[in-house]
Design a protein around this motif. Structure first.
Motif, PDB file in Angstrom:
ATOM      1  N   LEU A 116      14.730  94.516   5.677  1.00 20.54           N
ATOM      2  CA  LEU A 116      14.934  95.527   4.638  1.00 20.54           C
ATOM      3  C   LEU A 116      14.242  95.155   3.329  1.00 20.54           C
ATOM      4  O   LEU A 116      14.155  95.966   2.429  1.00 20.54           O
ATOM      5  CB  LEU A 116      16.426  95.713   4.364  1.00 20.54           C
ATOM      6  N   PHE A 162      31.522  97.050  -5.123  1.00 20.09           N
ATOM      7  CA  PHE A 162      30.787  97.081  -3.856  1.00 20.09           C
ATOM      8  C   PHE A 162      30.563  95.651  -3.372  1.00 20.09           C
ATOM      9  O   PHE A 162      30.272  94.765  -4.182  1.00 20.09           O
ATOM     10  CB  PHE A 162      29.420  97.727  -4.039  1.00 20.09           C
ATOM     11  N   LEU A 197      23.336 106.680  -3.889  1.00 18.09           N
ATOM     12  CA  LEU A 197      22.564 105.650  -3.192  1.00 18.09           C
ATOM     13  C   LEU A 197      22.012 106.160  -1.866  1.00 18.09           C
ATOM     14  O   LEU A 197      20.842 105.959  -1.550  1.00 18.09           O
ATOM     15  CB  LEU A 197      23.432 104.427  -2.937  1.00 18.09           C
ATOM     16  N   ILE A 198      22.873 106.818  -1.110  1.00 15.87           N
ATOM     17  CA  ILE A 198      22.402 107.208   0.213  1.00 15.87           C
ATOM     18  C   ILE A 198      21.468 108.401   0.147  1.00 15.87           C
ATOM     19  O   ILE A 198      20.757 108.701   1.091  1.00 15.87           O
ATOM     20  CB  ILE A 198      23.572 107.502   1.178  1.00 15.87           C
ATOM     21  N   VAL A 205      32.360  98.801 -11.493  1.00 16.92           N
ATOM     22  CA  VAL A 205      31.870  99.622 -10.394  1.00 16.92           C
ATOM     23  C   VAL A 205      30.901  98.811  -9.540  1.00 16.92           C
ATOM     24  O   VAL A 205      30.965  98.797  -8.316  1.00 16.92           O
ATOM     25  CB  VAL A 205      31.173 100.896 -10.926  1.00 16.92           C
ATOM     26  N   PRO A 215      25.807  94.417   1.263  1.00 17.71           N
ATOM     27  CA  PRO A 215      25.599  95.803   1.677  1.00 17.71           C
ATOM     28  C   PRO A 215      24.987  96.664   0.570  1.00 17.71           C
ATOM     29  O   PRO A 215      24.167  97.540   0.839  1.00 17.71           O
ATOM     30  CB  PRO A 215      27.012  96.278   2.034  1.00 17.71           C
ATOM     31  N   MET A 257      21.441  95.856   0.532  1.00 16.53           N
ATOM     32  CA  MET A 257      20.809  96.466   1.702  1.00 16.53           C
ATOM     33  C   MET A 257      20.553  97.947   1.472  1.00 16.53           C
ATOM     34  O   MET A 257      19.470  98.467   1.764  1.00 16.53           O
ATOM     35  CB  MET A 257      21.695  96.279   2.943  1.00 16.53           C
ATOM     36  N   THR A 258      21.577  98.650   0.940  1.00 17.74           N
ATOM     37  CA  THR A 258      21.430 100.085   0.722  1.00 17.74           C
ATOM     38  C   THR A 258      20.296 100.371  -0.245  1.00 17.74           C
ATOM     39  O   THR A 258      19.465 101.257  -0.021  1.00 17.74           O
ATOM     40  CB  THR A 258      22.743 100.661   0.160  1.00 17.74           C
ATOM     41  N   LEU A 259      20.259  99.608  -1.336  1.00 18.45           N
ATOM     42  CA  LEU A 259      19.203  99.820  -2.318  1.00 18.45           C
ATOM     43  C   LEU A 259      17.837  99.498  -1.731  1.00 18.45           C
ATOM     44  O   LEU A 259      16.864 100.236  -1.928  1.00 18.45           O
ATOM     45  CB  LEU A 259      19.463  98.948  -3.547  1.00 18.45           C
ATOM     46  N   ILE A 264      32.886 104.964  -7.598  1.00 19.35           N
ATOM     47  CA  ILE A 264      32.306 104.346  -6.405  1.00 19.35           C
ATOM     48  C   ILE A 264      31.756 105.408  -5.466  1.00 19.35           C
ATOM     49  O   ILE A 264      30.642 105.292  -4.931  1.00 19.35           O
ATOM     50  CB  ILE A 264      33.366 103.504  -5.674  1.00 19.35           C
ATOM     51  N   LEU A 286      19.147 108.459  -2.122  1.00 20.83           N
ATOM     52  CA  LEU A 286      18.006 107.927  -2.844  1.00 20.83           C
ATOM     53  C   LEU A 286      16.708 107.925  -2.024  1.00 20.83           C
ATOM     54  O   LEU A 286      15.656 108.267  -2.548  1.00 20.83           O
ATOM     55  CB  LEU A 286      18.338 106.504  -3.295  1.00 20.83           C
ATOM     56  N   PRO A 287      16.767 107.535  -0.746  1.00 21.71           N
ATOM     57  CA  PRO A 287      15.506 107.422  -0.016  1.00 21.71           C
ATOM     58  C   PRO A 287      14.779 108.761   0.009  1.00 21.71           C
ATOM     59  O   PRO A 287      15.401 109.799   0.214  1.00 21.71           O
ATOM     60  CB  PRO A 287      15.940 107.020   1.395  1.00 21.71           C
ATOM     61  N   PRO A 288      13.482 108.706  -0.224  1.00 24.41           N
ATOM     62  CA  PRO A 288      12.711 109.949  -0.206  1.00 24.41           C
ATOM     63  C   PRO A 288      12.608 110.487   1.217  1.00 24.41           C
ATOM     64  O   PRO A 288      12.697 109.729   2.179  1.00 24.41           O
ATOM     65  CB  PRO A 288      11.342 109.516  -0.735  1.00 24.41           C
ATOM     66  N   VAL A 297      28.510 106.783  -6.869  1.00 19.94           N
ATOM     67  CA  VAL A 297      27.411 105.831  -6.692  1.00 19.94           C
ATOM     68  C   VAL A 297      26.979 105.779  -5.221  1.00 19.94           C
ATOM     69  O   VAL A 297      25.787 105.818  -4.912  1.00 19.94           O
ATOM     70  CB  VAL A 297      27.812 104.430  -7.199  1.00 19.94           C
ATOM     71  N   SER A 298      27.958 105.715  -4.329  1.00 18.88           N
ATOM     72  CA  SER A 298      27.620 105.672  -2.905  1.00 18.88           C
ATOM     73  C   SER A 298      26.788 106.888  -2.525  1.00 18.88           C
ATOM     74  O   SER A 298      25.771 106.782  -1.832  1.00 18.88           O
ATOM     75  CB  SER A 298      28.892 105.684  -2.040  1.00 18.88           C
ATOM     76  N   LEU A 302      29.563 102.323   3.601  1.00 18.02           N
ATOM     77  CA  LEU A 302      29.558 101.694   2.276  1.00 18.02           C
ATOM     78  C   LEU A 302      30.878 101.977   1.554  1.00 18.02           C
ATOM     79  O   LEU A 302      31.480 101.088   0.945  1.00 18.02           O
ATOM     80  CB  LEU A 302      28.377 102.227   1.459  1.00 18.02           C
ATOM     81  N   ALA A 320      16.947  99.635   1.311  1.00 17.35           N
ATOM     82  CA  ALA A 320      16.563 100.645   2.297  1.00 17.35           C
ATOM     83  C   ALA A 320      15.989 101.869   1.622  1.00 17.35           C
ATOM     84  O   ALA A 320      15.273 102.654   2.234  1.00 17.35           O
ATOM     85  CB  ALA A 320      17.774 101.029   3.145  1.00 17.35           C
ATOM     86  N   ALA A 321      16.321 102.039   0.333  1.00 12.13           N
ATOM     87  CA  ALA A 321      15.841 103.217  -0.378  1.00 12.13           C
ATOM     88  C   ALA A 321      14.422 103.036  -0.895  1.00 12.13           C
ATOM     89  O   ALA A 321      13.814 103.976  -1.396  1.00 12.13           O
ATOM     90  CB  ALA A 321      16.781 103.539  -1.542  1.00 12.13           C
ATOM     91  N   VAL A 322      13.878 101.819  -0.779  1.00 12.38           N
ATOM     92  CA  VAL A 322      12.493 101.604  -1.212  1.00 12.38           C
ATOM     93  C   VAL A 322      11.572 102.334  -0.233  1.00 12.38           C
ATOM     94  O   VAL A 322      11.611 102.069   0.970  1.00 12.38           O
ATOM     95  CB  VAL A 322      12.150 100.107  -1.250  1.00 12.38           C
ATOM     96  N   PHE A 341      25.682  99.646  10.427  1.00 14.26           N
ATOM     97  CA  PHE A 341      25.291  99.894   9.048  1.00 14.26           C
ATOM     98  C   PHE A 341      23.793  99.660   8.866  1.00 14.26           C
ATOM     99  O   PHE A 341      23.081 100.488   8.299  1.00 14.26           O
ATOM    100  CB  PHE A 341      26.098  98.962   8.141  1.00 14.26           C
ATOM    101  N   LEU A 342      23.323  98.542   9.397  1.00 15.32           N
ATOM    102  CA  LEU A 342      21.896  98.218   9.275  1.00 15.32           C
ATOM    103  C   LEU A 342      21.046  99.301   9.914  1.00 15.32           C
ATOM    104  O   LEU A 342      20.076  99.792   9.331  1.00 15.32           O
ATOM    105  CB  LEU A 342      21.615  96.869   9.930  1.00 15.32           C
ATOM    106  N   LEU A 361      20.964 102.430   7.868  1.00 13.89           N
ATOM    107  CA  LEU A 361      20.086 102.315   6.714  1.00 13.89           C
ATOM    108  C   LEU A 361      18.627 102.413   7.132  1.00 13.89           C
ATOM    109  O   LEU A 361      17.813 103.054   6.468  1.00 13.89           O
ATOM    110  CB  LEU A 361      20.315 100.981   5.997  1.00 13.89           C
ATOM    111  N   GLN A 362      18.310 101.783   8.262  1.00 12.67           N
ATOM    112  CA  GLN A 362      16.915 101.765   8.687  1.00 12.67           C
ATOM    113  C   GLN A 362      16.411 103.165   9.004  1.00 12.67           C
ATOM    114  O   GLN A 362      15.277 103.509   8.702  1.00 12.67           O
ATOM    115  CB  GLN A 362      16.742 100.849   9.909  1.00 12.67           C
TER     116      GLN A 362
END
Lengths: 347, 381, 327
Positions: free
Chosen positions: B322, B218, C26-27, B214, B222, B225-227, C19, C29-31, C22-23, C299, B229-231, C283-284, C287-288
């Motif tokens: 990021l 990915f 992941l998306i 899995v 990317p 980047m996704t992870l 997948i 996840l951000p608070p 997980v995707s 993703l 961005a979650a910080v 994508f960037l 995410l931002q």
């Protein structure tokens, strides 16, 4: 041929008869750990329609000798000298050793007049082409037959080497065949252009014993039928007894004994040959097998004198000078000081 | 991988800490490594980089990374000179002063050398105060303005007048340590999970392998980047640092685990492991005493070769904005300022941090290659 | 063949499910979520319809429901081609991606083509001239290519072209063609711009591929069947190009699949540097600003692209190598 006079008288006839004459062949490799003298002055004669067996332990230089005949040695870091005279179909005598390895003349001999088969049938055929493709490629290279005729010839060749259902086998890939079958295909491919000389480099070593016997039978039969000469390289004295007319025993890049097959087994002369024969099991014999003492020395070491001296039970002071190949009266050649006084000519 | 036992050896059930006439496996490996010239060169460069950037950056950098030269912002690198305009040779190197000029038409600011002022460069000079190793107060720098009056900006200054060289040296602390720590974490994860999966097989193996699949389904960057961005943006710099390092490790362990698993699968069938099992050794003993040592050299090599990709990842994330963010300094963060054509055209010296990135990547690659050849002369991995 | 493909696709199904999970995780996840910011923004603008629009979002994506139900709504829409709506752009994710997909695919395929066209001949040359000057030179360049992160390469190329040569290399079109209809001239203009990102993204892959080609060919050239081919009397060119190359190139086909991640990653970061109208910068940006449906969909697409690449590589390998059985 018992006496020297007869040998001399036969010389002229014999010259006509000789297909391949290797003289003083030397091959060395520059490796990272030093210079290896793989072949150090080998002389061999192959006569028309006869089989010469070249016997020796692995690493003694017998395969290298065969490969140098076809110019198949690696080009880099290799030094080669001596002459390899080959009587071509046109009657012209060529020195193969002096031909450019990638040149046209060399290629017109490879596969066409001298063919070769190898030890590892499992890897001797290109895995991504069918058996038919590879035989047809050989036919296209060296014979004028094309199209349906070529196909018929390919089928005929496969039949000749005893492959059942040759039509369908043409479409098979090498990995779909057994080792024995692949070796038969290799032989068929080698015979595609009726070569006058076949170099067989341990063709049965990697095969099962029963398959070995079949392949040996096949090769003997084909030789009788086609009248070609064969150089049969092997380490197996049993195979020698079955296949050869003449035998050359090689030790560390030098011929130490050269004899007809009957002479060799009846009167092994060089201590190394005797050692080889003593280490063979015989049916009905009760005495213990005697191995040759020691092991094959590193070919990188440069030694003066007889190369077998360190392992020889009959070593004497004189062995520190290199012995010449001594022609014995009964037609055997041996490289050993023990027979110095029996011999006539020294070469 | 089979090693001929020297004559007279009693066959013993032992992991391959092989000893023969030429010394142990490790000393042989070391000798082989020392013979590889590029490998040794890589090792030296890596050590020097770590010494400068990780251990003593405050000493090697002429300035504090945050101290600004108010006279000289966006200034080009200064040239070190030994001969002045009058052709007078001086033993002590010096730089000229700078004069600011403003183009009346474009309002574009440019700098020129002010040849009337010499600022000699001294070694072991006093400058910005710092704490050595975090607690010893000091203010000695390897080099700097000898009399403390002038400024020496050998690689120029950034938009607000900070010394690029000093920031580059300090930035290395982050960029280099993240690679090292990230690899260590993924190494532990990968080695443990890979060994367990390979050793136990069955369900355990299946679960671990599906997880790595899995992960590998990915595309790496990317996912990073996704992870990243979650910080959360309100985390402290230290927390961000740990977070990003953990992210780097989290994505990278899969490959390592697969490598180790493959190695363990092969070793599991070796006679010394079978013998150990027959003698009733516990799982833990078999794993830690017999299997892990067997793939240790392999693991180290794979890890070394993984460090460059971690450094690249950190730099790329920082570059994209990021990863770690200002006020933290890393090579990526510095390059972030050189992102657009305008800044590249006007202040190309902001690209200097690319050089240590490339040098460290090359050095680690050479080092890893040399180690691989030394550890396993047969492999052509 | 068809059953082989079918089986491979079926095998992929559980992986695809994982997948997607997980995707989605992941998306999410951000608070904090983008909607709260959006409310504030819309209200500040004095947009009276703010609450109404928000209500629509909430309903459509089930934002008040537990996370697993949200996932279910997301994925069940996803498979029908409804990828959600971008908060940032206030447009459908599908159309946003679709607009840029063409250039991304164009860039990826051109890069792949470039890598193969350069790496194969270079690898063959290096292998047939082992340890000679050309080989050493190529190996050195390949090593550099592998070591150079592609955004650095992009920056350096940009520096060279802007500062040294005075060209502009950003974007995919010159300003005058940006909004023009497709014409041969526009296509030529595209090609003029395309080579920069292709070289940037492709360098690492090309270098890797070249080293692989060299290594494989050297291995194969040592094989017995190559000697057989020589002993047959085939000219050296045929020995190398027909017998050896046909075998040596097979592993590269499966590598083509593994090159996709690098190309996707390179495409993202290079497009940001060079300001290309591809998926990467989108994508960037997503995410931002935590534009979750957009980021998630991209993703997912990238992973799908990756799996598709691997599948194609497997099929290609099965077709090229008779030793691989389809069953």
């Amino acid at each position: 041929m018992g006496t020297m006079e007869m040998v001399a008288a036969a010389d002229g006839r014999e010259q006509d008869d000789i297909l391949l004459h290797i003289e003083n062949l030397k091959v060395g490799f520059q490796t990272t750990s030093g210079f290896v003298r793989a072949v150090d002055g080998v002389d061999l004669k192959v006569r028309r329609g006869r089989t010469l067996a070249v016997v020796g332990e692995s690493g003694c230089g017998k395969s290298i000798t065969a490969r140098s005949v076809l110019g198949l040695l690696p080009e880099q870091n290799t030094v080669m000298s001596g002459s390899i005279a080959f009587k071509s179909r046109t009657g012209e005598v060529l020195d193969i050793a002096s031909l450019p390895r990638r040149g046209k003349r060399m290629r017109s001999i490879r596969g066409a007049e001298i063919a070769m088969i190898f030890q590892e049938p499992m890897t001797s055929l290109t895995p991504v082409f069918t058996v038919g493709d590879q035989i047809l490629e050989a036919l296209r290279l060296h014979t004028p037959v094309r199209g349906a005729q070529a196909l018929a010839r390919a089928i005929e060749l496969l039949e000749m080497v005893g492959i059942p259902e040759p039509e369908s086998r043409l479409k098979a890939y090498p990995h779909q065949m057994s080792g024995g079958m692949r070796q038969r295909v290799m032989i068929a491919m080698a015979l595609a252009s009726n070569p006058s000389l076949l170099l067989a480099d341990e063709p049965t070593t990697a095969l099962d014993v029963t398959v070995q016997a079949q392949i040996l039978d096949l090769m003997r039969g084909l030789q009788d039928e086609l009248g070609m000469s064969v150089v049969f390289i092997t380490h197996d004295l049993g195979v020698v007894a079955e296949m050869a007319h003449e035998v050359a025993v090689i030790y560390l890049g030098q011929v130490v004994e050269y004899a007809s097959v009957d002479d060799l087994f009846e009167r092994p002369t060089h201590p190394y040959t005797r050692g080889l024969l003593n280490s063979l099991p015989r049916i009905g014999a009760t005495e213990r097998l005697v191995p040759i003492a020691g092991s094959v020395p590193d070919p990188r070491e440069h030694r003066v004198g007889c190369r077998f001296a360190d392992r020889c039970a009959s070593r004497m002071a004189k062995c520190d000078t290199p012995p010449p190949l001594i022609k014995l009266p009964h037609g055997q050649d041996v490289r050993c000081w023990l027979h110095e006084n029996e011999g006539g000519t020294q070469s | 991988m089979s090693v001929a036992q020297s004559e007279g050896d009693v066959p013993q059930v032992k992991a391959p800490a092989r000893r023969n006439a030429d010394g142990t496996y490790w000393s042989q490996t070391r000798r082989r490594f020392m013979r590889s010239r590029v490998g040794v060169a890589g090792a030296v460069v890596v050590l020097v980089l770590y010494l400068i950037c990780l251990i003593l950056p405050e000493f090697f950098a002429p300035y504090d990374p945050e101290s600004k030269n108010a006279q000289y912002f966006g200034g080009p690198p200064q040239v070190v000179r030994f001969v002045d305009d009058e052709g007078q040779l001086s033993i002590q190197p010096f730089v000229y002063g700078v004069a600011r000029k403003i183009d009346p038409k474009t309002m574009q600011r440019t700098f020129a050398e002010d040849r009337s002022v010499h600022y000699p460069i001294g070694f072991f000079v006093r400058g910005d105060a710092y704490k050595l190793f975090g607690f010893i107060p000091a203010d000695i720098h390897l080099f700097g303005s000898a009399d403390g009056k002038g400024h020496v900006n050998l690689l120029g200054t950034d938009r607000i007048g900070r010394d690029v060289l000093s920031r580059m040296i300090h930035g290395g602390r982050l960029s280099l340590s993240m690679g090292l720590i990230g690899v260590s974490i993924s190494l532990i994860l990968g080695a443990v999970l890979g060994t367990v999966a390979g050793y136990f097989g069955g369900v355990t193996d299946n679960v671990v392998m599906r997880a790595t699949e899995v992960l590998m389904a990915f595309p790496t960057l990317p996912l990073w980047m996704t992870l990243a961005a979650a910080v959360p943006p309100d985390w402290s710099p230290t927390a961000v640092y740990i977070g990003i390092t953990a992210i780097l490790a989290l994505v990278a362990w899969g490959t390592l685990a697969r490598e180790v698993r493959g190695k363990v699968l092969a070793l599991r069938e070796e006679e010394y492991v079978l013998a150990g099992r027959v003698m009733g050794a516990s799982h833990a003993r078999l794993i830690f005493r017999h299997l892990l040592p067997g793939c240790f050299s392999h693991i180290i090599v794979v890890a070394t070769l993984a460090i460059p990709s971690m450094i690249i990842a950190e730099t790329a994330l920082g570059f994209l904005g990021l990863g770690v963010k200002p006020p933290m300094i890393s090579w990526g963060v510095m390059l972030n300022e050189a992102q657009n054509i305008r800044s590249i055209a006007h202040t190309p010296w902001l690209l200097f941090p690319a050089i240590p990135v490339i040098v460290s990547i090359l050095a680690f690659n050479f080092l890893g290659d040399g180690m691989r050849d030394a550890a396993d002369p047969q492999s052509e991995l | 063949m068809l059953s082989f493909i079918f089986r491979r696709v079926v095998q992929m199904a559980p992986l695809l499910f994982l997948i997607s999970v997980v995707s989605f995780v992941l998306i999410n996840l951000p608070p904090g979520d983008y909607l709260t910011i959006k409310i504030a923004e819309l209200e500040a603008r004095g947009d009276s319809g703010a609450q109404f629009i928000l209500g629509q979002y909430r309903e459509r994506f089930g934002l008040d429901l537990p996370i697993w139900q949200q996932y279910w709504i997301w994925i069940s829409h996803f498979v029908t081609g409804d990828f959600g709506r971008s908060f940032e752009y206030e447009r459908e994710v599908g159309t946003l991606i679709w607009e840029r997909m063409g250039f991304s695919v164009l860039l990826s395929l051109s890069t792949m083509l470039f890598a193969w066209l350069v790496a194969i001949p270079a690898g063959i040359f290096a292998a047939t001239h082992q340890y000679r000057l050309g080989d050493n030179l190529l190996s050195f360049v390949a090593f550099l290519g592998l070591a150079l992160p592609n955004f650095l390469l992009a920056l350096l190329l940009m520096y060279l072209s802007v500062v040294v040569f005075g060209w502009s290399v950003g974007g995919l079109f010159s300003p005058e063609y940006l909004d023009a209809a497709w014409s041969p001239a526009k296509f030529v203009d595209l090609l003029k711009h395309l080579w920069v990102p292709v070289v940037v993204i492709g360098t690492a892959g090309t270098a890797g591929l070249m080293r692989l080609m060299r290594g494989n060919l050297l291995d194969v050239l040592r094989q017995q069947y190559v000697t057989t081919a020589r002993a047959k009397g085939l000219p050296e060119g045929k020995v190398v190009y027909k017998h050896a190359l046909r075998v040596a190139i097979n592993p590269l086909i499966s590598v083509a699949g593994t090159m996709f991640p690098a190309i996707i990653a390179g495409e993202v970061i290079t497009s940001v540097v060079l300001n290309l109208p591809t998926i990467g910068p989108l994508f960037l940006r997503a995410l931002q600003v935590q534009d979750m449906y957009l980021a998630g969909a991209i993703l997912m697409f990238m992973s799908l692209f990756l799996m598709l690449g691997n599948l194609l590589a497997d099929i290609g390998l099965a077709l090229a190598d008779p030793r691989i059985k389809l069953s």
